[in-house]
Design a protein around this motif. Structure first.
Motif, mmCIF file in Angstrom:
data_model
loop_
_atom_site.group_PDB
_atom_site.id
_atom_site.type_symbol
_atom_site.label_atom_id
_atom_site.label_comp_id
_atom_site.label_asym_id
_atom_site.label_seq_id
_atom_site.Cartn_x
_atom_site.Cartn_y
_atom_site.Cartn_z
ATOM 1 N N ASP A 233 40.403 30.474 39.009
ATOM 2 C CA ASP A 233 39.683 29.519 39.862
ATOM 3 C C ASP A 233 40.460 29.240 41.143
ATOM 4 O O ASP A 233 39.914 29.351 42.254
ATOM 5 C CB ASP A 233 39.449 28.189 39.118
ATOM 6 N N SER B 261 43.650 30.392 33.414
ATOM 7 C CA SER B 261 44.103 31.753 33.719
ATOM 8 C C SER B 261 44.645 31.856 35.143
ATOM 9 O O SER B 261 45.426 32.741 35.445
ATOM 10 C CB SER B 261 42.925 32.722 33.573
ATOM 11 N N LYS C 102 33.267 28.137 43.645
ATOM 12 C CA LYS C 102 33.339 29.528 43.153
ATOM 13 C C LYS C 102 32.352 29.713 41.993
ATOM 14 O O LYS C 102 31.943 28.747 41.347
ATOM 15 C CB LYS C 102 34.762 29.852 42.669
ATOM 16 N N HIS D 76 36.612 33.028 30.155
ATOM 17 C CA HIS D 76 37.228 32.838 28.828
ATOM 18 C C HIS D 76 38.074 34.044 28.409
ATOM 19 O O HIS D 76 39.253 33.862 28.106
ATOM 20 C CB HIS D 76 36.196 32.476 27.742
HETATM 21 C C1 MEV Z 1 36.768 28.550 34.253
HETATM 22 O O1 MEV Z 1 36.187 28.626 35.545
HETATM 23 C C2 MEV Z 1 37.094 29.918 33.736
HETATM 24 C C3 MEV Z 1 37.713 29.948 32.341
HETATM 25 O O2 MEV Z 1 37.902 31.336 32.038
HETATM 26 C C4 MEV Z 1 39.024 29.233 32.288
HETATM 27 C C5 MEV Z 1 40.121 29.921 33.074
HETATM 28 O O3 MEV Z 1 40.050 31.100 33.324
HETATM 29 O O4 MEV Z 1 41.097 29.216 33.390
HETATM 30 C C6 MEV Z 1 36.779 29.377 31.305
#
Ligand code: MEV
Length: 314
Positions: A148, A145, A10, A17
């Motif tokens: 992914d 979050s 992906k 973030h």
């Molecule tokens: C990682 O691909 C994306 C971040 O926002 C972490 C997350 O959303 O879990 C950095």
């Protein structure tokens, strides 16, 4: 038994973030880059063989704790299906570079979970598989979050807001993306922890950055739906500048971003956890070659192109 399953890589187009703090983000699958799992009969219980990590993981579901993401994935699948471990070896192989912002861990776990379900002649609905892979992500990535695992399990562009129903993004035109690897691996967990430390120490300032990212993601969705590449590129540039202020860029990422923009990209930014890993550049088809060459000259370890389009999947 001839079972092969897979799951895609992906990229995060905008919003990484900030999505951890409840802001929206947009992610798309990269279907041409995948993790694979193959099932072979065996007589030694359930074993998981990882070619890329050069390890063989026996799965002991009676162990009190599990300190391996692959074994944890298998245990959660078996628990969910109330099944005993089948007598198989599941061989994993992934074309997705590890710790590079492309979702390698979630893709490998997803391919493995699908293979184990298939070996058991069972199926898990995608929502349940997604929740299960999120549990694995939580154990190994701190406070993810969920974006992914969601984009990887559903393999569809998503407009993602934590703890809200998944929204798909309608793609209103063809967007050509050049993806370049800094060659420097980076832990998403430590980048997320770094932003958390900043958030705790300079709350108001960081909240303002997160709010700005949230706003530009909402605008980016409109650009994607209307097929406006130039405007989307501008938003990607703004997003990269805000990520720099969140301290998750790196000299290598900044160098690649600048090289892509100098070579004519509409926009460029880091993608994923940052501090290394991959960046993405949005380009017009006639500048793709120039941008690819510029990224290679600027030190990219690997460069490839993918199209996010009305018909083609990435
Ligand atoms: C990682 O691909 C994306 C971040 O926002 C972490 C997350 O959303 O879990 C950095």
């Amino acid at each position: 038994m001839n079972i092969q399953t897979s799951a895609p890589a992906k990229i995060i187009l905008v919003g990484e973030h900030a999505v951890v703090y409840g802001k929206p983000a947009i992610a798309v699958p990269v279907s041409s880059l995948r993790a694979y799992a193959e099932v072979e009969p065996s007589s030694g219980g359930l074993q998981i063989a990882s070619a890329d990590l050069d390890e063989m993981v026996p799965v002991d579901i009676s162990a009190a704790t599990i300190d391996n993401a692959l074994a944890l994935t298998a245990r959660l699948v078996l628990q969910k299906l109330a099944a005993s471990p089948p007598e198989v070896t599941i061989r994993l192989h992934s074309d997705i570079p590890i710790a590079s912002g492309l979702g390698s861990g979630a893709a490998v776990s997803t391919a493995l979970a699908r293979a184990l379900c298939a070996a058991l002649n069972a199926a898990l609905p995608e929502a349940e598989l997604n929740a299960l892979i999120y549990e694995v992500e939580k154990v190994y990535h701190g406070t993810p979050s969920g974006i992914d695992n969601t984009v990887i399990v559903y393999e569809h562009p998503v407009y993602f807001v934590r703890q809200q129903p998944i929204q798909t993004v309608v793609i209103g035109g063809d967007f050509m993306l050049v993806i370049a690897d800094t060659g420097r691996s980076a832990s998403t967990r430590s980048a997320v922890d770094g932003v958390r430390a900043l958030y705790d120490s300079r709350h108001e300032q960081v909240q303002a950055l997160l709010d700005d990212i949230g706003e530009l993601v909402a605008q980016a969705r409109g650009c994607i739906e209307r097929g406006q590449a130039q405007a989307l590129g501008d938003l990607m540039n703004r997003n990269h500048a805000l990520l720099q202020q969140l301290t998750v860029s790196s000299p290598e990422l900044d160098r690649l971003v600048k090289a892509a923009l100098d070579a004519g990209a509409f926009g460029a930014k880091l993608s994923g956890g940052g501090r290394g890993g991959n960046m993405i550049a949005l380009v017009a088809p006639d500048s793709e070659g120039k941008v690819t060459d510029a990224l290679t000259r600027a030190g990219a370890a690997r460069v490839f192109t993918t199209i996010l389009g009305r018909r083609a999947r990435c």
